[in-house]
Design a protein around this motif. Structure first.
Motif, PDB file in Angstrom:
ATOM      1  N   ASP A  54       1.081  -0.734  -0.242  1.00 30.14           N
ATOM      2  CA  ASP A  54      -0.079  -0.415   0.109  1.00 30.14           C
ATOM      3  C   ASP A  54       0.964   1.121  -0.063  1.00 30.14           C
ATOM      4  O   ASP A  54       1.304   1.572   1.057  1.00 30.14           O
ATOM      5  CB  ASP A  54      -0.854  -0.183   1.122  1.00 30.14           C
ATOM      6  CG  ASP A  54      -2.025   0.966   1.297  1.00 30.14           C
ATOM      7  OD1 ASP A  54      -1.657   1.951   0.025  1.00 30.14           O
ATOM      8  OD2 ASP A  54      -2.360   1.001   2.593  1.00 30.14           O
ATOM      9  N   TRP A  55       0.942   1.701  -1.113  1.00 33.41           N
ATOM     10  CA  TRP A  55       1.740   2.817  -1.141  1.00 33.41           C
ATOM     11  C   TRP A  55       1.834   4.214  -0.616  1.00 33.41           C
ATOM     12  O   TRP A  55       2.433   4.799  -0.047  1.00 33.41           O
ATOM     13  CB  TRP A  55       2.635   3.092  -2.501  1.00 33.41           C
ATOM     14  CG  TRP A  55       3.746   1.790  -3.306  1.00 33.41           C
ATOM     15  CD1 TRP A  55       2.764   0.712  -3.931  1.00 33.41           C
ATOM     16  CD2 TRP A  55       5.177   1.697  -3.392  1.00 33.41           C
ATOM     17  NE1 TRP A  55       3.602  -0.132  -4.395  1.00 33.41           N
ATOM     18  CE2 TRP A  55       4.776   0.220  -4.130  1.00 33.41           C
ATOM     19  CE3 TRP A  55       5.509   2.156  -2.077  1.00 33.41           C
ATOM     20  CZ2 TRP A  55       6.332  -0.021  -3.807  1.00 33.41           C
ATOM     21  CZ3 TRP A  55       7.362   1.390  -2.472  1.00 33.41           C
ATOM     22  CH2 TRP A  55       7.410   0.370  -2.516  1.00 33.41           C
ATOM     23  N   GLY A  73      -0.086   4.313   2.080  1.00 29.84           N
ATOM     24  CA  GLY A  73      -0.475   4.220   3.116  1.00 29.84           C
ATOM     25  C   GLY A  73       0.880   4.238   4.177  1.00 29.84           C
ATOM     26  O   GLY A  73       1.267   3.814   4.482  1.00 29.84           O
ATOM     27  N   LEU A  74       2.079   4.453   3.497  1.00 31.33           N
ATOM     28  CA  LEU A  74       3.360   3.825   3.427  1.00 31.33           C
ATOM     29  C   LEU A  74       3.842   4.989   5.280  1.00 31.33           C
ATOM     30  O   LEU A  74       3.886   5.875   4.331  1.00 31.33           O
ATOM     31  CB  LEU A  74       4.620   3.536   2.739  1.00 31.33           C
ATOM     32  CG  LEU A  74       5.885   3.169   2.762  1.00 31.33           C
ATOM     33  CD1 LEU A  74       6.008   1.891   3.120  1.00 31.33           C
ATOM     34  CD2 LEU A  74       6.862   3.510   1.498  1.00 31.33           C
ATOM     35  N   SER A 119       2.896  -2.683   8.655  1.00 30.87           N
ATOM     36  CA  SER A 119       1.071  -2.401   7.847  1.00 30.87           C
ATOM     37  C   SER A 119       0.990  -2.503   6.340  1.00 30.87           C
ATOM     38  O   SER A 119      -0.139  -2.285   6.187  1.00 30.87           O
ATOM     39  CB  SER A 119       0.147  -1.205   8.845  1.00 30.87           C
ATOM     40  OG  SER A 119       0.374  -0.283   8.842  1.00 30.87           O
ATOM     41  N   SER A 120       1.939  -1.603   5.982  1.00 32.81           N
ATOM     42  CA  SER A 120       1.285  -1.299   4.522  1.00 32.81           C
ATOM     43  C   SER A 120       2.122  -2.975   3.660  1.00 32.81           C
ATOM     44  O   SER A 120       1.917  -2.087   2.234  1.00 32.81           O
ATOM     45  CB  SER A 120       2.058  -0.171   4.069  1.00 32.81           C
ATOM     46  OG  SER A 120       3.364   0.184   4.170  1.00 32.81           O
TER      47      SER A 120
END
Length: 281
Positions: free
Chosen positions: A83-84, A86-87, A251-252
């Motif tokens: 998830d770029w 959300g990084l 998490s990402s």
């Protein structure tokens, strides 16, 4: 970028006493560290899991503080779902696998290379070396895959470890081949490349002063405040990057990922990138 070998030692003691025969078995598992001694999962900074990441059961307080260092990760095709958007902004740099041997390109490289830049992170690329392939052909393949480096790109990386060795290896030939690879990459890219390895491997196969002229990305999973540094690098400034964990929860990123730190702050990172460029040498 990691391999582990396991050896088993069994010691049998026979004790005679009081008419009784007692056999005692002592077993010991020796982890011959290709990369490290400690492979427990860690979360170094709780902020890096903001967004619903699962916290580890292992206490981060058991590990040395890394807040003074810039944080990053290294990735390959095994981290497909990232998830770029959300990084975490605590991730400053990302190094991705580009190639292996003379023909294998990582299936996610093109996507990762573009997305790292779009995400505004410093980016780097590594090549997994194969001792049975021509070093100059590998270097040319590596560079042609990555292409021209930008001003903020990290130097290209030679990943050399026990898994790189194919069949019987002549150390003298391997040394010459690795130096040929490094020199070719430097000539093509205009930046002095970096070497990724671990102290155990380097002490056997990279124990020449010429290798220490290249920055070191050392792999060691440990609770110590500093990694173990191969002899020749210890006299030339030590490590530049440190891979501290191979099982980092972010998490990402779907699944575990390698966790890395840079030996310095943002100004030091910019100076490091600049120092590897030909015009600054």
């Amino acid at each position: 970028m990691k391999t582990h070998h396991f050896y088993y030692l069994t010691l049998t003691l026979i004790l005679l006493g009081g008419g009784l025969l007692v056999t005692l078995f002592i077993s010991e598992t020796i982890f011959a560290k290709d990369l490290a001694e400690n492979t427990e999962r860690i979360i170094v900074d709780p902020d890096l899991t903001a967004g619903g990441g699962q916290r580890d059961s292992f206490q981060a307080s058991h590990y040395a503080d890394t807040t003074a260092y810039l944080k990053g990760i290294d990735i390959s095709k095994y981290q497909k779902d990232i998830d770029w958007s959300g990084l975490s902004d605590k991730i400053t740099f990302i190094i991705c696998k580009a190639t292996e041997g003379r023909t294998l390109m990582d299936s996610e490289f093109d996507s990762n290379w573009k997305n790292i830049e779009k995400a505004g992170r410093y980016r780097g690329a590594y090549h997994f070396y194969r001792s049975n392939d021509d070093p100059e052909v590998q270097a040319e393949f590596f560079y042609s895959t990555v292409g021209e480096l930008g001003a903020n790109d990290l130097p290209m990386v030679l990943d050399i470890e026990s898994g790189s060795l194919v069949g019987a290896v002549n150390k003298t030939k391997l040394t010459a081949d690795l130096l040929s690879f490094l020199q070719t990459v430097e000539k093509l890219s205009g930046k002095k490349p970096m070497i990724y390895s671990n102290s155990y491997f380097a002490s056997q196969y990279l124990n020449r002063e010429e290798f220490a002229s290249y920055p070191l990305w050392v792999a060691e999973y440990t609770s110590k405040s500093e990694p173990t540094i191969p002899y020749f690098w210890s006299a030339k400034g030590g490590w530049s990057f440190w891979q501290r964990s191979a099982s980092y929860d972010l998490s990402s990123v779907d699944g575990e990922v390698d966790f890395d730190i840079f030996n310095g702050n943002m100004e030091a990172l910019k100076n490091f990138i600049s120092s590897t460029s030909e015009e600054d040498q």
